[in-house]
Motif scaffolding. Structure first.
Motif, PDB file in Angstrom:
ATOM      1  N   THR A  92     -57.284 -44.909 -71.160  1.00  0.00           N
ATOM      2  CA  THR A  92     -57.744 -43.550 -71.466  1.00  0.00           C
ATOM      3  C   THR A  92     -58.645 -43.020 -70.364  1.00  0.00           C
ATOM      4  O   THR A  92     -58.544 -41.847 -69.978  1.00  0.00           O
TER       5      THR A  92
ATOM      6  N   LYS B  49     -56.391 -42.167 -67.396  1.00  0.00           N
ATOM      7  CA  LYS B  49     -55.544 -41.006 -67.701  1.00  0.00           C
ATOM      8  C   LYS B  49     -56.372 -39.721 -67.644  1.00  0.00           C
ATOM      9  O   LYS B  49     -55.908 -38.705 -67.134  1.00  0.00           O
ATOM     10  N   ALA B  50     -57.588 -39.774 -68.189  1.00  0.00           N
ATOM     11  CA  ALA B  50     -58.478 -38.607 -68.169  1.00  0.00           C
ATOM     12  C   ALA B  50     -58.827 -38.229 -66.737  1.00  0.00           C
ATOM     13  O   ALA B  50     -58.894 -37.048 -66.387  1.00  0.00           O
ATOM     14  N   GLU B  51     -59.046 -39.234 -65.902  1.00  0.00           N
ATOM     15  CA  GLU B  51     -59.366 -38.984 -64.491  1.00  0.00           C
ATOM     16  C   GLU B  51     -58.183 -38.306 -63.792  1.00  0.00           C
ATOM     17  O   GLU B  51     -58.366 -37.356 -63.034  1.00  0.00           O
ATOM     18  N   ASP B  52     -56.974 -38.781 -64.065  1.00  0.00           N
ATOM     19  CA  ASP B  52     -55.775 -38.165 -63.477  1.00  0.00           C
ATOM     20  C   ASP B  52     -55.623 -36.725 -63.921  1.00  0.00           C
ATOM     21  O   ASP B  52     -55.284 -35.841 -63.125  1.00  0.00           O
ATOM     22  N   LEU B  53     -55.876 -36.485 -65.208  1.00  0.00           N
ATOM     23  CA  LEU B  53     -55.763 -35.135 -65.746  1.00  0.00           C
ATOM     24  C   LEU B  53     -56.782 -34.209 -65.097  1.00  0.00           C
ATOM     25  O   LEU B  53     -56.455 -33.089 -64.705  1.00  0.00           O
ATOM     26  N   GLN B  54     -58.003 -34.687 -64.953  1.00  0.00           N
ATOM     27  CA  GLN B  54     -59.060 -33.889 -64.332  1.00  0.00           C
ATOM     28  C   GLN B  54     -58.700 -33.555 -62.887  1.00  0.00           C
ATOM     29  O   GLN B  54     -58.873 -32.421 -62.442  1.00  0.00           O
TER      30      GLN B  54
ATOM     31  N   SER C 258     -55.729 -33.335 -61.602  1.00  0.00           N
ATOM     32  CA  SER C 258     -54.595 -32.407 -61.550  1.00  0.00           C
ATOM     33  C   SER C 258     -55.012 -30.978 -61.904  1.00  0.00           C
ATOM     34  O   SER C 258     -54.369 -30.023 -61.492  1.00  0.00           O
ATOM     35  N   LEU C 259     -56.117 -30.824 -62.646  1.00  0.00           N
ATOM     36  CA  LEU C 259     -56.591 -29.489 -63.025  1.00  0.00           C
ATOM     37  C   LEU C 259     -57.501 -28.847 -61.984  1.00  0.00           C
ATOM     38  O   LEU C 259     -57.707 -27.650 -61.992  1.00  0.00           O
TER      39      LEU C 259
END
Length: 200
Positions: free
Chosen positions: A157, A160-165, A167-168
């Motif tokens: 998690t 995944k959160a780091e990747d999402l951040q 990408s945003l």
């Protein structure tokens, strides 16, 4: 003086070997008290690390040692679960005491490590209880595997959160070129007048 030192060394070595024999005897007594059949404790493998997390944790030796050791517990007999329990609790302790990845050194991750360690210690204690049942051991092994999957889930998690951040995030230093909009001419509709009885 030489005789005294030699005598002390002999006493210490005898004491150490007696303690080891006593521990082995305790575990053997517990194992003998459980009627072990040919069945094994079989569990499905829980959550494993995603590729990015695997790469980041590759140099964390203590985690890697535990991860490799845990494979035994997915298909293990009750006797083996008790025999390996002390080694398991030691490996979990080493892992939680040597967090080598800064982003995992957070309260919610440490809390999961502590709960996993407590359950591993509980299983090790079961090896010393003569009245322990096979069902209790099976249940404890299931708890440990679920908690280990929970640890991996939390680590995943975080990454995944780091990747999402990432990408945003938008690079504000690079100007963004917008294509000119091609607008279609708008056609205004003229409302038609509805005739009423008054007009007649």
């Amino acid at each position: 003086m030489k005789y005294l030192i030699g005598f002390l060394i002999i006493i210490l070595s005898l004491n150490t070997s007696c303690n080891k024999n006593k521990t082995t005897k305790n575990v053997n007594e517990v194992i003998d008290s459980i009627k072990i059949d040919s069945s094994r404790i079989v569990n499905t493998i829980g959550e494993t690390l995603i590729p990015k997390a695997k790469k980041e944790l590759a140099n964390w030796k203590e985690y890697q040692n535990l991860d490799e050791f845990m494979l035994k517990y997915y298909n293990i007999s009750t006797m083996e679960a008790l025999v390996y329990s002390k080694e398991l609790s030691d490996l979990v302790k080493l892992m939680k005491d040597t967090i080598r990845v800064d982003k995992l050194n957070t309260l919610n991750v440490i809390a999961r490590f502590n709960v996993l360690h407590n359950e591993a210690l509980r299983l090790a204690d079961m090896a010393k209880i003569p009245s322990i049942t096979e069902e209790e051991v099976n249940e404890e092994v299931g708890k440990i595997l679920n908690l280990y999957a929970s640890v991996n889930s939390k680590i995943n998690t975080i990454y995944k959160a780091e990747d999402l951040q990432n990408s945003l995030e938008i690079d504000i230093e690079t100007p963004i070129e917008l294509e000119p909009e091609h607008r279609k001419p708008t056609i205004r509709k003229i409302p038609t007048r509805v005739s009423s009885k008054k007009d007649n």
